[in-house]
Write a protein that holds these residues in place. Structure first.
Motif, PDB file in Angstrom:
ATOM      1  N   MET A 169       0.861  -1.176   0.000  1.00 52.86           N
ATOM      2  CA  MET A 169       0.000   0.000   0.000  1.00 52.86           C
ATOM      3  C   MET A 169       0.902   1.232   0.000  1.00 52.86           C
ATOM      4  O   MET A 169       1.628   1.472   0.978  1.00 52.86           O
ATOM      5  CB  MET A 169      -0.899   0.016   1.242  1.00 52.86           C
ATOM      6  CG  MET A 169      -1.720  -1.235   1.451  1.00 52.86           C
ATOM      7  SD  MET A 169      -3.016  -1.430   0.227  1.00 52.86           S
ATOM      8  CE  MET A 169      -3.769  -2.956   0.818  1.00 52.86           C
ATOM      9  N   ARG A 170       0.888   1.985  -1.085  1.00 55.31           N
ATOM     10  CA  ARG A 170       1.700   3.198  -1.168  1.00 55.31           C
ATOM     11  C   ARG A 170       1.210   4.042  -2.330  1.00 55.31           C
ATOM     12  O   ARG A 170       0.604   3.518  -3.269  1.00 55.31           O
ATOM     13  CB  ARG A 170       3.183   2.860  -1.343  1.00 55.31           C
ATOM     14  CG  ARG A 170       3.495   1.872  -2.448  1.00 55.31           C
ATOM     15  CD  ARG A 170       4.992   1.699  -2.673  1.00 55.31           C
ATOM     16  NE  ARG A 170       5.708   1.337  -1.465  1.00 55.31           N
ATOM     17  CZ  ARG A 170       7.038   1.380  -1.350  1.00 55.31           C
ATOM     18  NH1 ARG A 170       7.778   1.761  -2.386  1.00 55.31           N
ATOM     19  NH2 ARG A 170       7.633   1.048  -0.239  1.00 55.31           N
ATOM     20  N   GLY A 227      -9.717   3.342  -5.551  1.00 52.05           N
ATOM     21  CA  GLY A 227      -9.227   3.402  -4.184  1.00 52.05           C
ATOM     22  C   GLY A 227      -7.826   3.981  -4.164  1.00 52.05           C
ATOM     23  O   GLY A 227      -7.162   4.070  -5.200  1.00 52.05           O
ATOM     24  N   ILE A 228      -7.367   4.323  -2.992  1.00 57.50           N
ATOM     25  CA  ILE A 228      -6.058   4.973  -2.869  1.00 57.50           C
ATOM     26  C   ILE A 228      -4.953   3.960  -2.560  1.00 57.50           C
ATOM     27  O   ILE A 228      -5.201   2.893  -1.998  1.00 57.50           O
ATOM     28  CB  ILE A 228      -6.073   6.073  -1.784  1.00 57.50           C
ATOM     29  CG1 ILE A 228      -6.346   5.465  -0.394  1.00 57.50           C
ATOM     30  CG2 ILE A 228      -7.102   7.143  -2.123  1.00 57.50           C
ATOM     31  CD1 ILE A 228      -6.148   6.467   0.756  1.00 57.50           C
ATOM     32  N   HIS A 229      -3.734   4.312  -2.940  1.00 59.29           N
ATOM     33  CA  HIS A 229      -2.496   3.620  -2.553  1.00 59.29           C
ATOM     34  C   HIS A 229      -2.384   2.195  -3.087  1.00 59.29           C
ATOM     35  O   HIS A 229      -1.606   1.400  -2.563  1.00 59.29           O
ATOM     36  CB  HIS A 229      -2.341   3.589  -1.019  1.00 59.29           C
ATOM     37  CG  HIS A 229      -2.269   4.942  -0.385  1.00 59.29           C
ATOM     38  ND1 HIS A 229      -2.055   6.106  -1.096  1.00 59.29           N
ATOM     39  CD2 HIS A 229      -2.375   5.321   0.923  1.00 59.29           C
ATOM     40  CE1 HIS A 229      -2.030   7.142  -0.267  1.00 59.29           C
ATOM     41  NE2 HIS A 229      -2.232   6.703   0.960  1.00 59.29           N
ATOM     42  N   ARG A 230      -3.158   1.857  -4.127  1.00 56.08           N
ATOM     43  CA  ARG A 230      -3.109   0.490  -4.658  1.00 56.08           C
ATOM     44  C   ARG A 230      -3.254   0.488  -6.178  1.00 56.08           C
ATOM     45  O   ARG A 230      -3.871  -0.426  -6.739  1.00 56.08           O
ATOM     46  CB  ARG A 230      -4.235  -0.355  -4.047  1.00 56.08           C
ATOM     47  CG  ARG A 230      -4.104  -0.628  -2.570  1.00 56.08           C
ATOM     48  CD  ARG A 230      -5.372  -1.202  -2.004  1.00 56.08           C
ATOM     49  NE  ARG A 230      -6.442  -0.196  -1.936  1.00 56.08           N
ATOM     50  CZ  ARG A 230      -7.692  -0.471  -1.596  1.00 56.08           C
ATOM     51  NH1 ARG A 230      -8.047  -1.701  -1.320  1.00 56.08           N
ATOM     52  NH2 ARG A 230      -8.595   0.486  -1.541  1.00 56.08           N
ATOM     53  N   ALA A 283      -5.336  -1.807 -11.121  1.00 56.88           N
ATOM     54  CA  ALA A 283      -5.227  -2.123 -12.543  1.00 56.88           C
ATOM     55  C   ALA A 283      -5.414  -3.619 -12.789  1.00 56.88           C
ATOM     56  O   ALA A 283      -6.093  -4.029 -13.746  1.00 56.88           O
ATOM     57  CB  ALA A 283      -3.871  -1.669 -13.076  1.00 56.88           C
ATOM     58  N   ALA A 284      -4.822  -4.439 -11.920  1.00 61.08           N
ATOM     59  CA  ALA A 284      -4.964  -5.884 -12.059  1.00 61.08           C
ATOM     60  C   ALA A 284      -6.415  -6.312 -11.920  1.00 61.08           C
ATOM     61  O   ALA A 284      -6.920  -7.131 -12.704  1.00 61.08           O
ATOM     62  CB  ALA A 284      -4.098  -6.591 -11.021  1.00 61.08           C
ATOM     63  N   LYS A 285      -7.113  -5.753 -10.944  1.00 63.85           N
ATOM     64  CA  LYS A 285      -8.505  -6.133 -10.740  1.00 63.85           C
ATOM     65  C   LYS A 285      -9.415  -5.566 -11.840  1.00 63.85           C
ATOM     66  O   LYS A 285     -10.423  -6.170 -12.196  1.00 63.85           O
ATOM     67  CB  LYS A 285      -8.970  -5.680  -9.356  1.00 63.85           C
ATOM     68  CG  LYS A 285      -8.347  -6.493  -8.225  1.00 63.85           C
ATOM     69  CD  LYS A 285      -8.631  -7.985  -8.366  1.00 63.85           C
ATOM     70  CE  LYS A 285      -8.197  -8.764  -7.127  1.00 63.85           C
ATOM     71  NZ  LYS A 285      -8.517 -10.209  -7.240  1.00 63.85           N
ATOM     72  N   GLY A 286      -9.030  -4.404 -12.395  1.00 66.92           N
ATOM     73  CA  GLY A 286      -9.744  -3.937 -13.575  1.00 66.92           C
ATOM     74  C   GLY A 286      -9.597  -4.924 -14.721  1.00 66.92           C
ATOM     75  O   GLY A 286     -10.538  -5.158 -15.491  1.00 66.92           O
ATOM     76  N   SER A 310       1.455   3.412   7.857  1.00 62.24           N
ATOM     77  CA  SER A 310       0.652   4.632   7.874  1.00 62.24           C
ATOM     78  C   SER A 310      -0.231   4.714   6.634  1.00 62.24           C
ATOM     79  O   SER A 310      -1.417   5.054   6.712  1.00 62.24           O
ATOM     80  CB  SER A 310       1.561   5.854   7.960  1.00 62.24           C
ATOM     81  OG  SER A 310       0.817   7.049   7.878  1.00 62.24           O
ATOM     82  N   TRP A 311       0.340   4.377   5.480  1.00 55.80           N
ATOM     83  CA  TRP A 311      -0.452   4.377   4.252  1.00 55.80           C
ATOM     84  C   TRP A 311      -1.559   3.328   4.319  1.00 55.80           C
ATOM     85  O   TRP A 311      -2.662   3.551   3.811  1.00 55.80           O
ATOM     86  CB  TRP A 311       0.454   4.118   3.056  1.00 55.80           C
ATOM     87  CG  TRP A 311       1.304   5.304   2.676  1.00 55.80           C
ATOM     88  CD1 TRP A 311       0.982   6.629   2.798  1.00 55.80           C
ATOM     89  CD2 TRP A 311       2.605   5.267   2.096  1.00 55.80           C
ATOM     90  NE1 TRP A 311       2.001   7.421   2.336  1.00 55.80           N
ATOM     91  CE2 TRP A 311       3.019   6.616   1.896  1.00 55.80           C
ATOM     92  CE3 TRP A 311       3.488   4.243   1.718  1.00 55.80           C
ATOM     93  CZ2 TRP A 311       4.247   6.949   1.337  1.00 55.80           C
ATOM     94  CZ3 TRP A 311       4.720   4.570   1.166  1.00 55.80           C
ATOM     95  CH2 TRP A 311       5.089   5.910   0.976  1.00 55.80           C
TER      96      TRP A 311
END
Length: 262
Positions: free
Chosen positions: A100-101, A151-154, A159-162, A210-211
């Motif tokens: 997650m970043r 969603g954020i930070h992924r 893209a993979a799940k798209g 934190s992310w």
């Protein structure tokens, strides 16, 4: 406490469940056995046989394979057909964000790793299972996608799940007249037992932790219900779509995220 009664929706059916060593995949596979199915638990975890043994049934078997390779996917489908006489249903559950970043902080090899984990196994398994479904005269593929297409930070995971969504819709269109349904669920954040294998083997830095907290907060706030799902709230829709109760549903991606459509 009332005792849960399971139907026998999968009596006479052979299911392959990938990513079956833990989390959603494990519970999908165990419940499919309880509902009468013959189930191959597939995972690269070395304890996959131990998990399949929890079913306490000769209709449960385990196979260790690296589904990030085509050879692994092909071997798993062949083993299921040899062990149980064919394949009727494939549930593609392998995947999960490694890191997650913010996108700007991803290294190129980290981007590649996310695609290998969360897109390639579904693509390979969908292809490898087709000869077995053709031999049966039909069947069902259920892909486990994600509402994290937004969603954020992924971003690489998103893209993979798209890509998983695109596979689902295009393959459903291609195979509908061959009596093969292809569907997906798009889970949101889900409470699960602690992972026996961490999503990031290298461990998270304090900044990544934190992310991750930012992601958890975003996921909860994006849900109309402001909470994570339970495992059972994810398992039930997957098995509904896999069953004959969903016989006129194909090409659909069903959000299971408390109202967040992803």
């Amino acid at each position: 406490m009332s005792r849960r009664v399971f139907s026998k929706r999968f009596s006479g059916k052979v299911l392959v469940v990938t990513g079956a060593a833990q989390g959603i995949g494990k519970q999908v596979a165990l419940r499919a056995v309880k509902e009468g199915g013959s189930v191959l638990f597939v995972d690269r975890a070395d304890f996959i046989a131990e998990v399949a043994a929890e079913a306490k049934s000769d209709r449960a078997a385990a196979f260790s394979a690296d589904l990030e390779t085509y050879a692994g996917a092909e071997a798993a489908m062949r083993f299921a057909a040899d062990r149980f006489g064919g394949v009727d249903i494939l549930i593609n559950n392998v995947g999960g964000a490694i890191r997650m970043r913010p996108f700007a902080d991803f290294e190129p090899d980290q981007i590649d790793a996310e695609i290998r984990r969360s897109l390639s196994p579904t693509l390979y398994c969908c292809h490898a299972v087709l000869p077995h479904l053709f031999a049966r005269g039909g069947g069902t593929i259920v892909n486990v996608s994600s509402n994290a297409t937004r969603g954020i930070h992924r971003v690489p995971y998103s893209a993979a799940k798209g890509g998983v969504n695109a596979i689902t819709q295009s393959l459903a269109m291609e195979l509908g007249e061959r009596n093969i349904r292809v569907v997906a669920t798009a889970p949101g954040g889900t409470d699960a037992p602690p992972r026996r294998i961490p999503r990031n083997a290298a461990g998270d830095t304090p900044q990544e932790k934190s992310w991750m907290r930012d992601v958890v907060e975003q996921v909860k706030q994006s849900s109309f219900m402001k909470r994570y799902a339970t495992i059972e709230e994810q398992v039930a829709p997957i098995l509904f779509l896999a069953s004959d109760e969903a016989s006129y549903i194909t090409g659909s991606i069903v959000p299971v995220a408390g109202g967040d459509l992803g």
